[in-house]
Design an enzyme around this catalytic site. Structure first.
Site, short mmCIF file in Angstrom:
data_model
loop_
_atom_site.label_atom_id
_atom_site.label_comp_id
_atom_site.label_asym_id
_atom_site.label_seq_id
_atom_site.Cartn_x
_atom_site.Cartn_y
_atom_site.Cartn_z
N ARG A 1 -37.91 55.26 -6.82
CA ARG A 1 -37.16 56.23 -6.01
C ARG A 1 -35.73 56.44 -6.52
O ARG A 1 -34.80 56.65 -5.73
CB ARG A 1 -37.10 55.79 -4.53
CG ARG A 1 -38.43 55.63 -3.86
CD ARG A 1 -39.19 56.95 -3.73
NE ARG A 1 -40.46 56.70 -3.09
CZ ARG A 1 -41.59 56.45 -3.76
NH1 ARG A 1 -41.60 56.45 -5.10
NH2 ARG A 1 -42.71 56.22 -3.12
N GLU B 1 -34.59 55.21 2.52
CA GLU B 1 -35.04 56.14 1.48
C GLU B 1 -34.45 57.53 1.79
O GLU B 1 -34.12 58.30 0.90
CB GLU B 1 -36.57 56.20 1.48
CG GLU B 1 -37.15 57.04 0.38
CD GLU B 1 -38.67 56.88 0.25
OE1 GLU B 1 -39.16 55.74 0.25
OE2 GLU B 1 -39.35 57.91 0.16
N SER C 1 -40.97 58.88 4.90
CA SER C 1 -40.63 57.47 5.11
C SER C 1 -39.13 57.32 5.19
O SER C 1 -38.40 57.81 4.34
CB SER C 1 -41.16 56.61 3.96
OG SER C 1 -42.56 56.59 4.01
C1 LIG Z 1 -44.27 64.38 5.64
C2 LIG Z 1 -43.50 63.82 4.48
C3 LIG Z 1 -44.13 62.98 3.59
C4 LIG Z 1 -43.42 62.45 2.49
N1 LIG Z 1 -44.07 61.63 1.63
C5 LIG Z 1 -43.41 61.14 0.55
C6 LIG Z 1 -44.09 60.31 -0.39
O1 LIG Z 1 -45.27 60.01 -0.27
N2 LIG Z 1 -43.39 59.86 -1.46
C7 LIG Z 1 -42.07 60.19 -1.66
O2 LIG Z 1 -41.49 59.77 -2.68
N3 LIG Z 1 -41.41 60.97 -0.78
C8 LIG Z 1 -42.04 61.45 0.32
N4 LIG Z 1 -41.38 62.25 1.21
C9 LIG Z 1 -39.94 62.53 1.03
C10 LIG Z 1 -39.65 63.83 0.27
O3 LIG Z 1 -40.71 64.73 0.37
C11 LIG Z 1 -39.36 63.59 -1.20
O4 LIG Z 1 -38.31 62.69 -1.33
C12 LIG Z 1 -39.01 64.91 -1.92
O5 LIG Z 1 -39.09 64.70 -3.30
C13 LIG Z 1 -37.62 65.44 -1.57
O6 LIG Z 1 -37.48 66.72 -2.16
P1 LIG Z 1 -36.64 67.86 -1.46
O7 LIG Z 1 -36.61 69.03 -2.37
O8 LIG Z 1 -37.14 68.13 -0.09
O9 LIG Z 1 -35.20 67.20 -1.41
P2 LIG Z 1 -34.11 67.31 -0.25
O10 LIG Z 1 -34.62 66.63 0.97
O11 LIG Z 1 -33.64 68.70 -0.12
O12 LIG Z 1 -32.96 66.43 -0.88
C14 LIG Z 1 -33.14 65.04 -1.06
C15 LIG Z 1 -32.05 64.54 -2.01
O13 LIG Z 1 -32.26 65.14 -3.28
C16 LIG Z 1 -31.11 65.88 -3.67
N5 LIG Z 1 -31.56 67.07 -4.40
C17 LIG Z 1 -32.39 68.06 -3.99
N6 LIG Z 1 -32.56 68.96 -4.98
C18 LIG Z 1 -31.82 68.52 -6.03
C19 LIG Z 1 -31.57 69.00 -7.34
N7 LIG Z 1 -32.10 70.14 -7.80
N8 LIG Z 1 -30.76 68.29 -8.15
C20 LIG Z 1 -30.19 67.14 -7.72
N9 LIG Z 1 -30.37 66.63 -6.50
C21 LIG Z 1 -31.19 67.32 -5.66
C22 LIG Z 1 -30.38 66.22 -2.39
O14 LIG Z 1 -29.00 66.43 -2.65
C23 LIG Z 1 -30.65 64.97 -1.56
O15 LIG Z 1 -29.75 63.95 -1.89
C24 LIG Z 1 -42.06 62.78 2.31
C25 LIG Z 1 -41.42 63.64 3.23
C26 LIG Z 1 -42.13 64.15 4.30
C27 LIG Z 1 -41.44 65.07 5.26
#
Ligand SMILES: Cc1cc2nc3c(=O)[nH]c(=O)nc-3n(C[C@H](O)[C@H](O)[C@H](O)COP(=O)(O)OP(=O)(O)OC[C@H]3O[C@@H](n4cnc5c(N)ncnc54)[C@H](O)[C@@H]3O)c2cc1C
Length: 307
Positions: A160, A302, A210
């Site tokens: 992560r 996380e 999570s």
């Molecule tokens: C139902 C559900 C299930 C999930 N299951 C998992 C799982 O199985 N495994 C897992 O690892 N995660 C899981 N997640 C968490 C999440 O989906 C992941 O962490 C995902 O990769 C976050 O991406 P995002 O675009 O939504 O980021 P955001 O939530 O928008 O941002 C998260 C972080 O990333 C940064 N960020 C976003 N885009 C960029 C970019 N282009 N450059 C630099 N930084 C950036 C943001 O500034 C922030 O700090 C889950 C979430 C939900 C709601």
């Protein structure tokens, strides 16, 4: 000169549906938009936060007193075996578009919300797979706004985490090296993961996935190893699922305000309608204290806090 919107409510941009307003808000449709908006923010000394799919966030009730830069560059170039996805491409779309063409490597991400940028930054993973596994290189902006292209080996990927997270660099896009195989098989694997999530995750309520990382077995006190043994899984190394610990601590259903520990998956906190960030933060504190007291384990968040 880019025109930033003012006082935009952030809750609708998050899967948790929680959070106050961003003082400035800008949607970047291209890499150049990202660069220009950042340049402008830096010139005016405005702090910034990059928003992807908002699926791993807890935004403060007071919002963010700076620029929220939402990346919506959705450029996707599908080659064989190399696929290039801009940071704003939604991961479910990337999984769909690759598996159906018989391009394997991302099936593990079936049902994983968010964007490529968020997944690369946090090295998102599930079902034994991680984002880093198929990365060839990543395009990014460093802390000075300089464009860089990093091969996988330079990305410092770990559980992560990545260089982008450690140094707060911005992911603009990534190349993935796929492996040719059977489209039906890849699609079925992704579909199985989607169905598994539907059954095991509380998707009927707003949530942020999570809340805590799973616990590295090496960090778990030796005297607990026998007790946690049935729950240990290898993903991507031997871990004790935090959901197991929260459940064993008797915290399923525990509520503060409108935030509740999910019964379906106790490492998920759910918004039962109108939960505040404060409710969630207090619940996180309660869980951390309980787990520390009961198991001498320090949980690590996380989810990312935005304030
Ligand atoms: C139902 C559900 C299930 C999930 N299951 C998992 C799982 O199985 N495994 C897992 O690892 N995660 C899981 N997640 C968490 C999440 O989906 C992941 O962490 C995902 O990769 C976050 O991406 P995002 O675009 O939504 O980021 P955001 O939530 O928008 O941002 C998260 C972080 O990333 C940064 N960020 C976003 N885009 C960029 C970019 N282009 N450059 C630099 N930084 C950036 C943001 O500034 C922030 O700090 C889950 C979430 C939900 C709601």
């Amino acid at each position: 000169m880019m025109k930033f919107k003012k006082n935009v409510l952030l809750a609708p941009y998050t899967t948790f549906k929680i959070g106050g307003k961003a003082r400035h808000f800008f949607v970047a449709k291209t890499a150049e938009d990202v660069e220009k908006a950042l340049f402008q923010a830096r010139e005016k000394n405005i702090p910034f936060f990059v928003l992807g799919g908002g699926s791993n966030l807890l935004v403060s009730d007071k919002g963010f007193k700076g620029l929220v830069l939402k990346i919506e560059n959705r450029k996707l170039k599908i080659g064989n075996p190399v696929v290039y996805a801009a940071a704003g491409v939604n991961l479910p779309r990337l999984v769909r578009e690759t598996t159906k063409r018989g391009l394997g490597g991302l099936e593990w991400a079936g049902g994983l919300p968010g964007t490529v940028g968020g997944a690369v930054r946090g090295n998102a993973g599930a079902f034994g797979g991680e984002t880093k596994d198929s990365i060839l290189f990543v395009d990014c902006l460093d802390e000075k706004g300089k464009r860089r292209k990093l091969s996988r080996g330079k990305c410092q990927f770990s559980y992560r985490s990545s260089i982008f997270k450690k140094k707060n660099w911005i992911v603009l896009g990534a190349s993935f090296k796929m492996k040719q195989g059977n489209a039906k098989e890849f699609m079925n694997i992704a579909k199985d993961h989607i169905n598994y999530r539907k059954q095991r995750n509380p998707l009927e309520f707003p949530n942020a996935g999570s809340i805590f990382k799973n616990c590295d077995l090496k960090e778990v006190p030796k005297k607990l190893h026998e007790f946690v043994k049935p729950a240990v899984k290898t993903d991507p190394f031997p871990v004790v699922p935090t959901a197991f610990l929260i459940s064993e601590a008797g915290l399923k259903h525990f509520c503060i305000g409108k935030a509740e520990v999910s019964e379906k998956h106790p490492n998920f906190l759910i918004n039962r309608g109108g939960a505040s960030a404060k409710d969630v933060q207090q619940l996180i504190k309660k869980i951390k204290n309980t787990i520390k007291k009961k198991f001498s384990i320090t949980l690590e968040e996380e989810v990312q806090f935005v304030k």
